[in-house]
Design a protein around this motif. Structure first.
Motif, PDB file in Angstrom:
ATOM      1  N   UNK A   1       0.835  -1.205   0.000  1.00  0.00           N
ATOM      2  CA  UNK A   1       0.000   0.000   0.000  1.00  0.00           C
ATOM      3  C   UNK A   1       0.870   1.255   0.000  1.00  0.00           C
ATOM      4  N   UNK A   2       1.910   1.277   0.840  1.00  0.00           N
ATOM      5  CA  UNK A   2       2.786   2.443   0.904  1.00  0.00           C
ATOM      6  C   UNK A   2       3.536   2.651  -0.408  1.00  0.00           C
ATOM      7  N   UNK A   3       4.009   1.556  -0.997  1.00  0.00           N
ATOM      8  CA  UNK A   3       4.717   1.668  -2.279  1.00  0.00           C
ATOM      9  C   UNK A   3       3.774   2.175  -3.370  1.00  0.00           C
ATOM     10  N   UNK A   4       2.546   1.668  -3.372  1.00  0.00           N
ATOM     11  CA  UNK A   4       1.571   2.114  -4.372  1.00  0.00           C
ATOM     12  C   UNK A   4       1.205   3.577  -4.159  1.00  0.00           C
ATOM     13  N   UNK A   5       1.128   3.996  -2.890  1.00  0.00           N
ATOM     14  CA  UNK A   5       0.815   5.402  -2.609  1.00  0.00           C
ATOM     15  C   UNK A   5       1.942   6.313  -3.087  1.00  0.00           C
ATOM     16  N   UNK A   6       3.198   5.875  -2.854  1.00  0.00           N
ATOM     17  CA  UNK A   6       4.336   6.686  -3.308  1.00  0.00           C
ATOM     18  C   UNK A   6       4.382   6.780  -4.823  1.00  0.00           C
ATOM     19  N   UNK A   7       3.997   5.689  -5.504  1.00  0.00           N
ATOM     20  CA  UNK A   7       4.001   5.681  -6.969  1.00  0.00           C
ATOM     21  C   UNK A   7       2.692   6.193  -7.557  1.00  0.00           C
ATOM     22  N   UNK A   8       1.743   6.583  -6.705  1.00  0.00           N
ATOM     23  CA  UNK A   8       0.434   7.074  -7.127  1.00  0.00           C
ATOM     24  C   UNK A   8      -0.284   6.054  -7.996  1.00  0.00           C
ATOM     25  N   UNK A   9      -0.103   4.773  -7.641  1.00  0.00           N
ATOM     26  CA  UNK A   9      -0.802   3.690  -8.339  1.00  0.00           C
ATOM     27  C   UNK A   9      -2.031   3.335  -7.508  1.00  0.00           C
ATOM     28  N   UNK A  10      -3.129   4.014  -7.789  1.00  0.00           N
ATOM     29  CA  UNK A  10      -4.300   3.905  -6.922  1.00  0.00           C
ATOM     30  C   UNK A  10      -4.999   2.574  -7.073  1.00  0.00           C
ATOM     31  N   UNK A  11      -4.942   1.964  -8.245  1.00  0.00           N
ATOM     32  CA  UNK A  11      -5.591   0.665  -8.424  1.00  0.00           C
ATOM     33  C   UNK A  11      -4.897  -0.394  -7.588  1.00  0.00           C
ATOM     34  N   UNK A  12      -3.563  -0.419  -7.653  1.00  0.00           N
ATOM     35  CA  UNK A  12      -2.806  -1.377  -6.844  1.00  0.00           C
ATOM     36  C   UNK A  12      -3.043  -1.120  -5.362  1.00  0.00           C
ATOM     37  N   UNK A  13      -3.086   0.139  -4.980  1.00  0.00           N
ATOM     38  CA  UNK A  13      -3.334   0.483  -3.579  1.00  0.00           C
ATOM     39  C   UNK A  13      -4.692  -0.045  -3.128  1.00  0.00           C
ATOM     40  N   UNK A  14      -5.728   0.167  -3.935  1.00  0.00           N
ATOM     41  CA  UNK A  14      -7.056  -0.298  -3.566  1.00  0.00           C
ATOM     42  C   UNK A  14      -7.153  -1.799  -3.484  1.00  0.00           C
ATOM     43  N   UNK A  15      -6.544  -2.509  -4.452  1.00  0.00           N
ATOM     44  CA  UNK A  15      -6.585  -3.973  -4.443  1.00  0.00           C
ATOM     45  C   UNK A  15      -5.846  -4.532  -3.235  1.00  0.00           C
TER      46      UNK A  15
END
Length: 548
Positions: free
Chosen positions: A59-73
């Motif tokens: 989640x933190x890595x996805x947030x840093x990369x602004x990858x919201x789909x990965x963060x949500x999944x």
């Protein structure tokens, strides 16, 4: 013991069985169960702690990369896992959730992401956002500012991120990286040369390490630390790792007008809806960004003549390759199975082992070996079987197709030999005996009994084998990389390319321009085609069940 001294049976039973403690369970057994449940809970708690830690990292890595789909999944899977494994009601999901999670991550998500890319122009020159494209474009026109002083500086590092620390004109220290930009820092220490030697929150990389580490030197030379949030203000760069200067670009970005102006030539490049910077004369900057293009990639597959014609050739060969591979391999495998199913053949076990040897070899090794054997200059195929004739197996389109088809048949017929052998041995003997008594010959028995019963068992496998041959990338790539090339075809498409290897060529993985959007669109088309063919074929196989 006499009858008078014997106790009543009810009294003996009452003495033998000790009443259980309150709760209806023996005290010792209750203690054992409690201890087992405690250890099991601790193990579950440890496993879930690891799962949650990995989920939080994702989640933190996805947030840093602004990858919201990965963060949500990732967040959704972690929350669902905690609910399932820390409640007592969702017992079936405790067993189903791991499989469902893998299905969601490795199948549904990948297919959904591929479908998303198919509707974008993602590829070479369109691999980032507009802001990234602007920054990359400005970097290409960088020149050192004439009025920029030379700043004493040091290369610093923090959590694997490189940065530059400079001593400015006021005696202060500013530090930044490619992501954060320069910012003043308090408490820094300057050395005798005027360069920072200690920077709070950062580690100063020793000069000796810069001199000996070639990879680090290259990374430092490519490092650019923005002076401010405005890319037009330039960035600090260093040549030797000890001094730095401000560099600006001859290109100027106007965010309000969505234009990039070349101050040297006066040319103005305007941002377009398809992710490019284009001037009035039609020239464009090499760096763009990815945007949603709708069905443009799918239209290119069918409407662009330069691309549609080679793809039509590739599609026709793909169907021919898959159908012939399955048909010829099945026929050879069935023939060999019929021969070695006859009890009159001696040493059947040994001979069967020899015939399945190609199935035991790795496919990529076999393809490489055959590539050398079919070489027109020193290959043994020409020398041993064609008396040294100069037959260009790999350079002629039709000969190359014959050669790669032969290789695939050689690799796959042992599979059908094994399948048909097992199916023949499972045929009902009374049916074959009744046909023989009725006077049916071998040909009639084979045509009317053996083949229909055999097809009932092998038809689903034939469909799966067709789908495998339709996407058999290994043999095509390892044998001759899809060659020879189709004249005038884009993306280096070849005469023996099938759709899956064409997708590989279009994606640019092997080199050249990459068009991930077009490759993803073609992948979706292949998926749909295979799905339709498989559905129709499986529907037709139900008609064979009447022979059982």
């Amino acid at each position: 013991m006499t009858m008078n001294s014997a106790k009543p049976l009810t009294e003996v039973a009452n003495e033998a069985v000790e009443p259980p403690p309150r709760g209806g369970r023996p005290r010792e057994a209750h203690s054992r169960q409690w201890r087992g449940a405690g250890w099991g809970f601790l193990v579950k708690l440890l496993i879930m702690a690891i799962v949650n830690a990995l989920g939080v990292m994702t989640v933190l890595s996805a947030f840093a990369a602004e990858s919201w789909v990965v963060l949500g999944v990732a967040a959704g899977l972690v929350i669902v896992a905690d609910i399932v494994y820390f409640t007592k009601r969702a017992l079936p999901l405790k067993y189903l959730l791991p499989g469902l999670a893998f299905l969601a991550v490795f199948q549904i998500f990948i297919f959904g992401y591929t479908a998303y890319i198919a509707f974008t122009n993602y590829g070479s020159g369109h691999a980032g956002t507009q802001q990234q494209a602007v920054e990359a474009t400005l970097i290409q026109g960088e020149r050192r500012v004439d009025s920029s002083p030379t700043y004493p500086m040091a290369v610093v590092e923090r959590l694997g991120e490189l940065g530059l620390a400079i001593a400015d004109d006021t005696g202060g220290v500013q530090v930044g990286s490619a992501e954060s930009g320069l910012a003043a820092v308090d408490g820094a220490t300057l050395g005798s040369s005027g360069a920072p030697t200690e920077v709070p929150g950062w580690s100063v990389i020793p000069r000796a390490q810069l001199l000996t580490d070639t990879a680090l030197q290259q990374e430092v030379a490519e490092l650019r630390v923005p002076v401010s949030d405005d890319p037009n203000d330039g960035s600090v760069r260093t040549r030797d790792g000890t001094t730095g200067a401000v560099y600006t670009s001859t290109l100027v970005w106007d965010e309000a007008g969505q234009t990039i102006s070349d101050t040297a030539s006066g040319t103005v490049y305007t941002a377009t809806e398809d992710g490019r910077f284009v001037a009035d004369d039609g020239t464009e900057l090499p760096t763009g960004w990815y945007v949603n293009v709708g069905f443009d990639n799918f239209l290119r597959l069918f409407a662009n003549a330069d691309l549609a014609q080679p793809l039509l050739m590739v599609t026709g060969w793909t169907f021919a390759f898959a159908i012939l591979s399955v048909g010829i391999s099945f026929a050879i495998g069935l023939l060999v199975a019929l021969v070695f199913n006859d009890p009159r053949v001696r040493a059947r076990k040994f001979l069967r082992t020899l015939f399945i040897l190609p199935y035991a070899f790795p496919a990529f090794m076999s393809a490489l070996l055959f590539r050398g054997m079919f070489n027109p200059e020193f290959g043994v195929i020409n020398d041993l079987f064609f008396f040294g004739a100069d037959i260009n197996w790999l350079g002629d389109p039709w000969l190359a197709r014959m050669a790669v088809l032969w290789v695939n048949v050689w690799l796959s017929y042992p599979y059908w030999f094994l399948v048909c052998t097992g199916a023949l041995q499972a045929l009902p003997g009374d049916t074959l005996e009744a046909a023989s008594i009725d006077g049916a010959g071998r040909g009639r028995v084979l045509r009317s009994i053996i083949l229909p019963l055999l097809l009932v068992a092998t038809a689903p496998l034939a469909i799966a084998s067709f789908a495998f041959s339709f996407n058999n990338f290994t043999v095509i790539y390892m044998f001759n990389n899809g060659g020879p090339a189709i004249p005038g075809a884009p993306y280096a498409l070849g005469s023996t390319d099938i759709l899956i290897s064409a997708i590989y060529d279009i994606s640019g993985v092997s080199g050249g321009a990459a068009d991930y959007g077009l490759a993803s669109a073609l992948s979706i088309v292949v998926f749909v085609v295979i799905g339709i063919i498989s559905a129709i074929a499986f529907r037709q196989t139900h008609k064979l069940e009447e022979f059982q």
